[in-house]
Design a protein around this motif. Structure first.
Motif, PDB file in Angstrom:
ATOM      1  N   PHE A 101      25.579   4.024 -30.427  1.00  0.00           N
ATOM      2  CA  PHE A 101      26.036   4.568 -29.160  1.00  0.00           C
ATOM      3  C   PHE A 101      24.934   4.554 -28.115  1.00  0.00           C
ATOM      4  CE2 PHE A 101      28.825   6.612 -32.252  1.00  0.00           C
ATOM      5  CZ  PHE A 101      30.063   6.385 -31.677  1.00  0.00           C
ATOM      6  N   LEU A 103      24.340   6.475 -24.026  1.00  0.00           N
ATOM      7  CA  LEU A 103      24.858   7.435 -23.050  1.00  0.00           C
ATOM      8  C   LEU A 103      24.988   6.740 -21.710  1.00  0.00           C
ATOM      9  CD1 LEU A 103      25.651  10.309 -22.185  1.00  0.00           C
ATOM     10  CD2 LEU A 103      23.206  10.744 -21.793  1.00  0.00           C
ATOM     11  N   ASP A 104      26.217   6.672 -21.206  1.00  0.00           N
ATOM     12  CA  ASP A 104      26.473   6.153 -19.862  1.00  0.00           C
ATOM     13  C   ASP A 104      26.217   7.322 -18.918  1.00  0.00           C
ATOM     14  OD1 ASP A 104      27.554   5.433 -17.413  1.00  0.00           O
ATOM     15  OD2 ASP A 104      29.236   4.340 -18.300  1.00  0.00           O
ATOM     16  N   ARG A 105      25.080   7.311 -18.288  1.00  0.00           N
ATOM     17  CA  ARG A 105      24.675   8.449 -17.455  1.00  0.00           C
ATOM     18  C   ARG A 105      25.538   8.595 -16.205  1.00  0.00           C
ATOM     19  NH1 ARG A 105      20.394  10.672 -19.803  1.00  0.00           N
ATOM     20  NH2 ARG A 105      19.022   9.373 -21.047  1.00  0.00           N
ATOM     21  N   ARG A 107      28.772   8.204 -16.015  1.00  0.00           N
ATOM     22  CA  ARG A 107      30.018   8.874 -16.402  1.00  0.00           C
ATOM     23  C   ARG A 107      29.777  10.079 -17.313  1.00  0.00           C
ATOM     24  NH1 ARG A 107      31.400   3.417 -16.279  1.00  0.00           N
ATOM     25  NH2 ARG A 107      33.311   2.966 -15.146  1.00  0.00           N
ATOM     26  N   ASP A 108      28.548  10.223 -17.773  1.00  0.00           N
ATOM     27  CA  ASP A 108      28.206  11.268 -18.742  1.00  0.00           C
ATOM     28  C   ASP A 108      29.101  11.143 -19.980  1.00  0.00           C
ATOM     29  OD1 ASP A 108      26.566  13.350 -19.589  1.00  0.00           O
ATOM     30  OD2 ASP A 108      27.993  14.878 -18.925  1.00  0.00           O
ATOM     31  N   GLU A 109      29.174   9.905 -20.516  1.00  0.00           N
ATOM     32  CA  GLU A 109      30.003   9.594 -21.682  1.00  0.00           C
ATOM     33  C   GLU A 109      29.201   8.778 -22.690  1.00  0.00           C
ATOM     34  OE1 GLU A 109      34.212   8.972 -19.247  1.00  0.00           O
ATOM     35  OE2 GLU A 109      33.115   7.238 -19.975  1.00  0.00           O
ATOM     36  N   LEU A 110      29.566   8.921 -23.952  1.00  0.00           N
ATOM     37  CA  LEU A 110      29.001   8.070 -25.005  1.00  0.00           C
ATOM     38  C   LEU A 110      29.895   6.857 -25.200  1.00  0.00           C
ATOM     39  CD1 LEU A 110      27.898  10.504 -27.853  1.00  0.00           C
ATOM     40  CD2 LEU A 110      26.440   9.096 -26.407  1.00  0.00           C
ATOM     41  N   HIS A 111      29.278   5.701 -25.389  1.00  0.00           N
ATOM     42  CA  HIS A 111      30.018   4.460 -25.630  1.00  0.00           C
ATOM     43  C   HIS A 111      29.285   3.633 -26.670  1.00  0.00           C
ATOM     44  CE1 HIS A 111      32.856   5.006 -22.372  1.00  0.00           C
ATOM     45  NE2 HIS A 111      31.834   5.453 -21.652  1.00  0.00           N
ATOM     46  N   ALA A 144      39.762   2.929 -19.060  1.00  0.00           N
ATOM     47  CA  ALA A 144      38.920   3.410 -20.164  1.00  0.00           C
ATOM     48  C   ALA A 144      38.633   2.286 -21.148  1.00  0.00           C
ATOM     49  CB  ALA A 144      39.598   4.581 -20.871  1.00  0.00           C
ATOM     50  N   ASN A 148      35.008   0.791 -22.256  1.00  0.00           N
ATOM     51  CA  ASN A 148      34.617   0.661 -23.660  1.00  0.00           C
ATOM     52  C   ASN A 148      34.288  -0.772 -24.048  1.00  0.00           C
ATOM     53  OD1 ASN A 148      34.787   3.386 -24.292  1.00  0.00           O
ATOM     54  ND2 ASN A 148      36.944   3.266 -24.801  1.00  0.00           N
TER      55      ASN A 148
END
Length: 172
Positions: A101, A103-105, A107-111, A144, A148
């Motif tokens: 994984f 961290l997409d900073r 969007r503050d999301e893990l991918h 989304a 991804n």
């Protein structure tokens, strides 16, 4: 490798009409009859990187996705999502990404990290009755999926019926 990968659940007559003018290097995957569901074994990440271990026709799709320039989804819209058969095909393609994984900073999301350097264009062509809410859901879901898959572009189009989708003939 195919430049364009198409996953569809179209009736035979519409598939013939829509897909007959595609460039020769296109890879077309008919999601019907549906392939086996993902078992969640993660062997596509650990034992056979990028390739699902279930021995069925989906293995061809996994190879085609690697390095494609465009992924086009032609699916019946079901409650704002893909048809069950197309969804299974997409689920089975998880090996397209790495198990690690980042961290997409923004969007503050893990991918998942990408396995391949090439970035695809993602197009969803959905047909069938869809309410305004189902269309919004489909657009959000496609976006989304684009994030991804690290798609460089994502677009969704809606059509009343499969017969209303214009021929693809090289247009992405």
């Amino acid at each position: 490798m195919a430049d364009t990968v198409i996953i569809h659940d179209l009736p035979p007559k519409e598939a013939s009409r829509l897909l007959s003018a595609l460039p020769a290097d296109s890879f077309v995957f008919n999601a019907l009859p549906a392939v086996n569901h993902c078992m969640g074994c993660f062997d596509c990440w650990t034992k056979t990187p990028g390739l699902c271990v279930i021995r069925d026709r989906h293995q061809e799709l996994a190879h085609a996705l690697a390095g494609c320039g465009a992924l086009i989804i032609l699916s019946r819209c079901v409650y704002g999502g893909l048809s069950p058969a197309v969804k299974v095909a997409m689920d089975r393609s998880i090996g397209y990404m790495l198990p690690y994984f980042y961290l997409d900073r923004k969007r503050d999301e893990l991918h998942h990290q990408p396995r391949y350097k090439e970035r695809m264009v993602l197009r969803w062509h959905l047909y069938g009755d869809a309410t305004r809410e189902e269309r919004r859901t489909a657009e959000a879901l496609a976006a989304a999926n684009g994030v991804n898959l690290l798609a460089k572009e994502c677009r969704v189009s809606f059509y009343p019926a499969a017969g209303d989708i214009p021929p693809l003939g090289g247009a992405v």
